[in-house]
Design an enzyme around this catalytic site. Structure first.
Site, PDB file in Angstrom:
ATOM      1  N   SER A 232       3.301   4.431   6.097  1.00 14.97           N
ATOM      2  CA  SER A 232       2.291   3.559   6.677  1.00 14.97           C
ATOM      3  C   SER A 232       2.457   3.555   8.186  1.00 14.97           C
ATOM      4  O   SER A 232       3.573   3.613   8.688  1.00 14.97           O
ATOM      5  CB  SER A 232       2.458   2.148   6.118  1.00 14.97           C
ATOM      6  OG  SER A 232       1.847   1.216   6.983  1.00 14.97           O
TER       7      SER A 232
ATOM      8  N   GLU B 160      -3.014   9.783  -4.816  1.00 11.67           N
ATOM      9  CA  GLU B 160      -4.229   8.965  -4.654  1.00 11.67           C
ATOM     10  C   GLU B 160      -5.434   9.845  -4.333  1.00 11.67           C
ATOM     11  O   GLU B 160      -6.529   9.643  -4.863  1.00 11.67           O
ATOM     12  CB  GLU B 160      -4.036   7.939  -3.521  1.00 11.67           C
ATOM     13  CG  GLU B 160      -3.098   6.800  -3.885  1.00 11.67           C
ATOM     14  CD  GLU B 160      -2.834   5.887  -2.686  1.00 11.67           C
ATOM     15  OE1 GLU B 160      -2.126   6.315  -1.760  1.00 11.67           O
ATOM     16  OE2 GLU B 160      -3.353   4.768  -2.681  1.00 11.67           O
TER      17      GLU B 160
ATOM     18  N   HIS C  94      -2.685   1.052 -23.825  1.00  8.10           N
ATOM     19  CA  HIS C  94      -3.239  -0.075 -23.062  1.00  8.10           C
ATOM     20  C   HIS C  94      -2.362  -0.421 -21.861  1.00  8.10           C
ATOM     21  O   HIS C  94      -2.313  -1.573 -21.442  1.00  8.10           O
ATOM     22  CB  HIS C  94      -3.416  -1.333 -23.929  1.00  8.10           C
ATOM     23  CG  HIS C  94      -4.140  -1.102 -25.208  1.00  8.10           C
ATOM     24  ND1 HIS C  94      -5.501  -1.285 -25.354  1.00  8.10           N
ATOM     25  CD2 HIS C  94      -3.692  -0.668 -26.414  1.00  8.10           C
ATOM     26  CE1 HIS C  94      -5.859  -0.987 -26.594  1.00  8.10           C
ATOM     27  NE2 HIS C  94      -4.773  -0.604 -27.258  1.00  8.10           N
TER      28      HIS C  94
ATOM     29  N   LYS D  60       7.255   1.704   4.101  1.00  5.43           N
ATOM     30  CA  LYS D  60       6.369   2.274   3.085  1.00  5.43           C
ATOM     31  C   LYS D  60       6.466   3.787   2.941  1.00  5.43           C
ATOM     32  O   LYS D  60       6.569   4.518   3.905  1.00  5.43           O
ATOM     33  CB  LYS D  60       4.916   1.933   3.431  1.00  5.43           C
ATOM     34  CG  LYS D  60       4.609   0.444   3.327  1.00  5.43           C
ATOM     35  CD  LYS D  60       4.070   0.084   1.983  1.00  5.43           C
ATOM     36  CE  LYS D  60       2.589   0.390   1.915  1.00  5.43           C
ATOM     37  NZ  LYS D  60       2.023  -0.085   0.675  1.00  5.43           N
TER      38      LYS D  60
END
Ligand code: ARG
Length: 463
Positions: A283, A296, A162, A289
């Site tokens: 970024s 992804e 979980h 970043k």
């Protein structure tokens, strides 16, 4: 033809006619199915050899046809072959080019053959080569996962359920869980290739032929286990593509789950993976970043492949038996699923190979004493307490979270979980994984040999 009147025999010099319709561009599949050219040539060569063997071609005719097909093959390989969209598909392009090259004898190639058994054959040869490429890419990921699992075999890791810390495992044990999943994907691909290894050539349009053809000849020449059992089934069957794309959809789902974990682990909250450029780009706005772009996209790519599977199955649904033109639409989703998967496997391999684990952060999470609650309950069990009561006692805090009673918590709690297949038994698991990889590589070599033999048939080496 009615029985008594003899059929007029057309002159061999009559040029073949190809019907042109105003919708030819709609009907054409050449932009997609030209990827099947090599398979198509190999099938035609094997077919011509069979026609000679049963007396439907002379040796000279067979030699002219095979020579013409091989010269077309060279041009296609060099990229100089002039594909004509008006000629609809790969089969017609090649046959028309052959007849232009060697004259009306070229018209004998299509004896006792239809584009219906031809496309079914081409697809099975394509599938075999696709499985070879996919298996190679998948094996590479399995090797990387195994190598990294060995490196991290004893890196204490919080196992999650979980997405909550649950029980102590090791990072290596976790990575191996992905290994076994992917290994089942590989096994499925091999099984798909094995089931697809039946030649449809000789089924004709749907009902075989009045001519004395021998489907076992081309089947053996092209490395198939046997020819089809039923001519109607042979031209209808798209199970090989449906299975292949399902295998890839499930594989994509598994890869997306790896992608998701890499995304989580590279967040500041987890911090299990260092923010290095192997994860993707930065970024354009925020200088600090380092985004996990590759994981992804791996996660997102599954959408495409699942979409390809839905497109394929939906196209097949409700079709009556034998060839229907709908079947032409099977190639787009299948080729796309294969290409997407190959690209995704390549990118993920680079990430898995290059990421840096932050062992300190990983061990810190694994030091959470809550992870040992089950161990404490199991320690009570060894003292005769029924498990349900032990569970309650530890859960309500009336028993200490101290698995060994008064003894200090051991440094490596995962090591005491040495039941079969558990993190403490990781050495046995690693040995199993090594053996498994070796046998998978062997299976890949035998598929690669079949693919190479078909290539050689087109390249003249197999004369
Ligand atoms: N281009 C067709 C396909 O991909 C080949 C078979 C065509 N057969 C036919 N009877 N029109 O399915």
């Amino acid at each position: 033809m009615s029985g008594s009147e003899p059929m007029p025999v057309p002159s061999a010099a009559d040029p073949p006619r190809y019907v042109r319709t105003p919708t030819i561009r709609f009907l054409a599949s050449i932009d997609v199915d030209r990827a099947l050219a090599r398979a198509d040539l190999a099938g035609s060569i094997a077919h011509a050899e069979m026609l000679e063997r049963v007396g439907l071609l002379t040796a000279d005719e067979r030699a002219a046809i095979v020579g013409g097909l091989r010269s077309i093959g060279r041009e296609i390989a060099e990229g100089t072959f002039a594909w004509e969209p008006d000629l609809e598909d790969v089969h017609t392009n090649i046959e028309v080019a052959l007849t232009r090259r060697i004259g009306p004898i070229g018209g004998k190639l299509h004896t006792a053959r239809s584009r219906n058994d031809q496309i079914a054959l081409d697809e099975r040869l394509y599938l075999r080569a696709a499985v070879r490429d996919l298996a190679g890419a998948l094996l590479r990921i399995e090797e990387i996962l195994l190598r990294r699992s060995v490196e991290e075999a004893r890196t204490a890791f919080a196992g999650y359920t979980h997405l909550q810390r649950a029980q102590p495992i090791t990072l290596g044990h976790h990575l191996l869980a992905h290994f076994w999943r992917l290994d089942r994907d590989l096994d499925r691909l091999y099984a798909t290739a094995r089931r697809a290894n039946v030649s449809p050539l000789g089924a004709g349009a749907l009902a075989g032929s009045t001519l004395p053809i021998d489907p076992t000849g081309p089947a053996a020449r092209l490395g198939f286990d046997r020819p089809f059992e039923n001519s109607v089934d042979a031209v209808s069957d798209r199970d090989p593509f449906a299975e292949l794309v399902f295998d890839l959809a499930l594989l994509a789902v598994h890869l997306s789950s790896i992608g998701e974990e890499l995304v989580l682990w590279s967040s500041a909250e987890f911090g299990f993976i260092r923010p290095t450029p192997v994860l993707g780009g930065g970024s354009s706005l925020m200088p600090q970043k380092q985004n996990p772009d590759v994981p992804e996209l791996v996660r997102a790519r599954a959408a495409r492949v699942v979409g390809d599977l839905v497109a394929l199955l939906t196209m097949l649904k409700g079709l009556p038996l034998a060839y229907d033109r709908d079947l032409q639409e099977d190639k787009g989703p299948t080729f796309r699923a294969v290409a997407t998967t190959l690209e995704t496997l390549g990118a993920l391999a680079a990430v898995l190979d290059g990421i840096e684990f932050d062992r300190e952060r990983i061990r810190a999470a694994a030091r959470d004493p809550q992870l040992l609650a089950t161990d404490a309950a199991e320690a009570l069990v060894t003292r005769g307490v029924p498990f349900r009561r032990a569970h309650e006692a530890v859960g309500s805090g009336t028993a200490e979270v101290d698995p060994a009673g008064r003894a200090p918590i051991p440094v490596e709690p995962f090591a005491r979980r040495s039941s079969p297949g558990a993190p403490g038994a990781i050495d046995a698991q690693i040995a199993l994984a090594r053996t498994r990889l070796a046998s998978r590589a062997e299976s890949l070599s035998s598929i690669a040999r079949l693919v190479a033999a078909v290539d050689e048939l087109v390249e003249e080496k197999g004369t």
